[in-house]
Each structure stands twice: as C-alpha cells, then as structure tokens.
Design an enzyme around this catalytic site. Structure first.
Site, PDB file in Angstrom:
ATOM      1  N   ARG A  16      43.793  38.239  45.904  1.00 19.56           N
ATOM      2  CA  ARG A  16      42.940  38.515  44.440  1.00 19.56           C
ATOM      3  C   ARG A  16      42.430  40.103  45.013  1.00 19.56           C
ATOM      4  NH1 ARG A  16      39.553  40.183  47.272  1.00 19.56           N
ATOM      5  NH2 ARG A  16      38.340  40.785  45.522  1.00 19.56           N
ATOM      6  N   GLY A  17      41.857  40.064  43.210  1.00 23.34           N
ATOM      7  CA  GLY A  17      41.532  41.583  43.282  1.00 23.34           C
ATOM      8  C   GLY A  17      42.058  42.352  42.381  1.00 23.34           C
ATOM      9  N   ALA A  18      41.849  43.269  41.109  1.00 22.22           N
ATOM     10  CA  ALA A  18      42.672  43.554  40.404  1.00 22.22           C
ATOM     11  C   ALA A  18      43.461  44.028  40.775  1.00 22.22           C
ATOM     12  CB  ALA A  18      41.214  43.819  39.231  1.00 22.22           C
ATOM     13  N   ARG A  49      47.249  34.942  35.626  1.00 17.98           N
ATOM     14  CA  ARG A  49      45.870  35.007  35.815  1.00 17.98           C
ATOM     15  C   ARG A  49      45.105  36.291  34.253  1.00 17.98           C
ATOM     16  NH1 ARG A  49      42.245  36.074  40.808  1.00 17.98           N
ATOM     17  NH2 ARG A  49      40.338  34.990  39.391  1.00 17.98           N
ATOM     18  N   GLN A  97      33.749  34.986  47.911  1.00 17.25           N
ATOM     19  CA  GLN A  97      34.777  36.550  48.006  1.00 17.25           C
ATOM     20  C   GLN A  97      33.726  37.377  49.012  1.00 17.25           C
ATOM     21  OE1 GLN A  97      34.602  35.461  45.677  1.00 17.25           O
ATOM     22  NE2 GLN A  97      36.380  36.147  43.982  1.00 17.25           N
ATOM     23  N   ASP A 127      36.971  44.186  37.123  1.00 18.70           N
ATOM     24  CA  ASP A 127      38.210  43.622  36.452  1.00 18.70           C
ATOM     25  C   ASP A 127      38.886  43.829  35.138  1.00 18.70           C
ATOM     26  OD1 ASP A 127      36.628  41.374  38.191  1.00 18.70           O
ATOM     27  OD2 ASP A 127      39.012  41.374  38.433  1.00 18.70           O
ATOM     28  N   ASN A 166      33.310  41.669  35.348  1.00 20.67           N
ATOM     29  CA  ASN A 166      33.757  41.830  36.968  1.00 20.67           C
ATOM     30  C   ASN A 166      33.873  40.712  37.310  1.00 20.67           C
ATOM     31  OD1 ASN A 166      34.150  42.896  39.599  1.00 20.67           O
ATOM     32  ND2 ASN A 166      32.174  42.499  39.846  1.00 20.67           N
ATOM     33  N   LYS A 167      32.827  39.940  38.818  1.00 22.95           N
ATOM     34  CA  LYS A 167      33.246  38.915  39.260  1.00 22.95           C
ATOM     35  C   LYS A 167      31.590  38.055  38.179  1.00 22.95           C
ATOM     36  CE  LYS A 167      35.012  36.867  40.757  1.00 22.95           C
ATOM     37  NZ  LYS A 167      36.160  35.606  40.403  1.00 22.95           N
TER      38      LYS A 167
HETATM   39  O1  MRU Z   1      38.112  36.663  41.272  1.00 20.49           O
HETATM   40  P1  MRU Z   1      38.504  37.903  42.276  1.00 20.49           P
HETATM   41  O2  MRU Z   1      38.424  37.342  43.445  1.00 20.49           O
HETATM   42  O3  MRU Z   1      40.336  38.270  41.355  1.00 20.49           O
HETATM   43  O4  MRU Z   1      38.161  39.180  41.390  1.00 20.49           O
HETATM   44  C1  MRU Z   1      37.543  40.561  41.448  1.00 20.49           C
HETATM   45  C2  MRU Z   1      36.342  40.783  41.570  1.00 20.49           C
HETATM   46  O5  MRU Z   1      36.055  40.556  40.455  1.00 20.49           O
HETATM   47  C3  MRU Z   1      36.613  42.618  42.034  1.00 20.49           C
HETATM   48  O6  MRU Z   1      34.983  42.979  42.210  1.00 20.49           O
HETATM   49  C4  MRU Z   1      37.855  43.191  41.108  1.00 20.49           C
HETATM   50  O7  MRU Z   1      38.583  42.585  40.980  1.00 20.49           O
HETATM   51  C5  MRU Z   1      37.347  44.235  41.134  1.00 20.49           C
HETATM   52  S1  MRU Z   1      38.809  45.058  43.102  1.00 20.49           S
HETATM   53  C6  MRU Z   1      38.569  46.201  43.800  1.00 20.49           C
END
Ligand code: MRU
Length: 353
Positions: free
Chosen positions: A47-49, A94, A203, A244, A254-255
């Site tokens: 996970r993470g963009a 996603r 996370q 994201d 973002n999250k």
């Molecule tokens: O649902 P996730 O864990 O994929 O969400 C991730 C985030 O919101 C991060 O903050 C974002 O992707 C930046 S990662 C460098």
C-alpha cells in the site's frame, strides 16, 4: 535499512513484504502472476501511492510475459488487445492513489509506441520489464531528491507529526514524508517523530513506528485523537504527510484523518507540509472534489485485528481517504523543489518546466 518493500527478482518473481502482518511478523510474499499482484494491491499487502504504482508496473510486466504463452496471441494486434484488458484490470485495484493510473499509463504508452517499431513480441515484453524496473529505480531517486528539498524546512530539534505511513514501506524505498525526515536526520539534525496511530488500518501504529525504529529514528506513538492536545501544549513543530492524489489547485487527498490534522495545525500556527512526487499530482483535475474516495469494508472499522469491537449489525462507514483543501497546506515538497501557494500557479509552473 534492513528491509525492502518490494522488488522484481531476476527469476521474474515479485517479492514484497506483507504489510498486513507488520510489525508482529516480517514475512515476504512471492507473486508470480499479474492477478496475484492485483490482489496484493487490493488486499493491501502492498500500500502507499508510489508503492502501488511500482507494483502495478511489475504486475503489468508479469501479465505481458504471460501473453507470450497464450495461443490467442500471435501478433502485435492480438497482444495489444489482451494487454490493455490486463492494464484496465490492474487500474481498477484501488481508486484514489493516482500513481497507480500513472504507472499503468506509462507502460501503456510504451506498448502503443512499439506499434510502429515492428519489434517482435519478446522484445516488446523485455522493454516492458525494463520500463517497470526504471519506474522502481526512479521512485527511490525521486524520494531522495524530495528529502533533500524537504529537509531544509525542518530545523534541528524539531518534533514532527505524521499521519499514516508515507515511508519506505509506501514507496520503492526511502519514503516521501519519512524520506524528508530521513534526509534531515542524515544532515545530523535531531528530529523526533510523533506518529498518529491512523485508525482503522493502523498504518501509523504498525508501519511508521516499525520502520522508524528499524532506522533508529526516535518515534512516539499517539492515538489519533491526541494530536490537538499535543499541538496546543507546544509539542509539535511541523506536520508532514504524504499524498495519494493532489489536484491542480493543491487540494490533497491522503489517508482518512489527514484533513482534521491539517485544520488543527492551522489553528495552532504549525506548518503543514505535504511530500509527494510529481506523479501524485493529477493536473487533469481542477480540485479535490473530483478525487474518487475509496470506501473499504466496514469490518476494518468494527473490528481490530479480526476481533470485533462494536455491536453486531451496527451501522458503520469506512472511507479510506479525505481531501485537505489547499488553504491548509503550507507547502508541497516535490522532487523538483518546494511549491508554495498559489498552487494553481506553482503546480502549473513545475509541469511547464
Ligand atoms: O491506504 P494506504 O495505506 O495505501 O494509504 C496510504 C496513504 O494515505 C499515504 O499517506 C500516501 O499513499 C502517501 S505514501 C508515500
């Protein structure tokens, strides 16, 4: 760093750390098909963009390679049709992180370019492999550049709050928000991190604390609802998060929970920084209103680690992201430098360069 987030091995197996298991277990999974990569993205093994983008690129390579064995694929035209179906499938894993679509488009463009080159399919697939590895390598390089620019914003002795995990685990390596912190630490600044736990997927509690502790960077875990108190007490000098998707006007998805942190930061005169590569900026959309927000299974809200914490049949919602309006964003740190408001202008300028 003693761990890695993901890699494409020489034997064409995608290996990634299972982020659902961290920090209790450090397990790497092996993925051999594009469908397995799709599932890994959807189920949040990765996970993470930026990490999702890199994974999708590796997945498309596995998909392209499998087409070489398909009896229905005889020429470029039949390859192209099947490959684009795989690309659409990968894209649907996603919805919010634009890096996924960005990586898929980059590989699709390469395939389309090859149309006129008359290269054989094996050569085309080898080029897709090379491009996916390039996306991986570039991501680490980009994070390091972002770190260099962002570190200038953090003074020696700063206590920095972060939300979710925008670290090495969310990228090919090094990290965006945590990359900036790593860069400041490598300049011998004493930086300590406050990590929001980041319910419901945790996370912050599970990943950010783990990866910072692996690197010996001081980190304190707080419940999400403690940020306001800490800010008022004067215990936080800056907030830094990843993103994201960023709209062309600087609105930041973002999250879930990021928005409330940003509002609290403004209320307490604390700078709120976003660290993100240019591939996270969606110049095709005018504002954050156009960003699709993923809704996930409510089981993530009504349970913790499989243990139910809410009454049976309770109504619940589980939005995975929120949008922070640009007025709360003090600066956006990119690999090309730090952008300041007016974001409509500074973002347009950086894409023109
Ligand atoms: O649902 P996730 O864990 O994929 O969400 C991730 C985030 O919101 C991060 O903050 C974002 O992707 C930046 S990662 C460098």
């Amino acid at each position: 760093m003693a761990f890695y987030t993901l890699k494409l091995r020489d034997d064409d197996v995608v290996e990634m750390i299972d982020q659902r298991k961290l920090p209790l277990e450090v397990i790497y999974v092996e993925l051999k098909t594009y469908k397995e990569v799709y599932d890994a993205i959807k189920d949040m093994i990765v996970r993470g963009a930026p990490a999702i983008g890199v994974s999708a690129a590796f997945g498309l390579y596995l998909g392209a390679k499998s087409l070489l064995e398909s009896p229905e694929v005889k020429d470029y035209k039949s390859f192209n049709k099947k490959f684009f179906d795989i690309a659409d499938f990968m894209f649907s894993a996603r919805p919010t992180a634009v890096n996924l679509g960005w990586a898929v488009d980059r590989i699709k463009k390469l395939v389309l370019n090859e149309e006129n080159n008359n290269s054989d399919l094996k050569t085309l697939v080898a080029r897709i492999r090379k491009e996916s590895v390039k996306i991986y390598d570039e991501d680490i390089e980009i994070n390091k550049n972002m770190g260099k620019y962002g570190a200038a914003l953090l003074k020696d002795g700063y206590s920095v709050l972060t939300h979710c995990n925008a670290g090495a685990l969310a990228t090919a390596g090094y990290g965006t928000a945590l990359g900036v912190i790593r860069a400041a630490v490598s300049e011998n600044k004493k930086i300590s991190v406050i990590s929001d736990e980041t319910r419901p997927f945790l996370q912050g509690a599970r990943l950010t604390t783990w990866e910072l502790m692996e690197d010996g960077i001081p980190v304190t875990l707080i419940a999400d609802n403690s940020a306001g108190l800490l800010m008022r007490k004067g215990g936080i000098n800056a907030v830094i998060v990843g993103a994201d998707r960023i709209a062309s006007n600087g609105d930041v998805a973002n999250k879930i929970g990021t928005y409330q942190v940003a509002v609290l930061a403004k209320e307490n005169n604390i700078p709120f920084y976003v660290a993100a590569p240019l591939s996270t900026i969606d110049i095709d959309i005018k504002s954050g209103d156009e960003i699709p927000i993923e809704e996930r299974d409510v089981n993530e809200v009504v349970s913790v680690f499989g243990k139910r914490i809410a009454p049976e049949n309770v109504k619940a919602v589980n939005y995975a992201f929120d949008v922070t309006p640009n007025k709360y964003v003090s600066a956006i740190i990119t690999e090309k430098g730090v952008l300041y408001p007016d974001y409509k202008k500074s973002i347009a300028d950086v894409f023109r360069k």
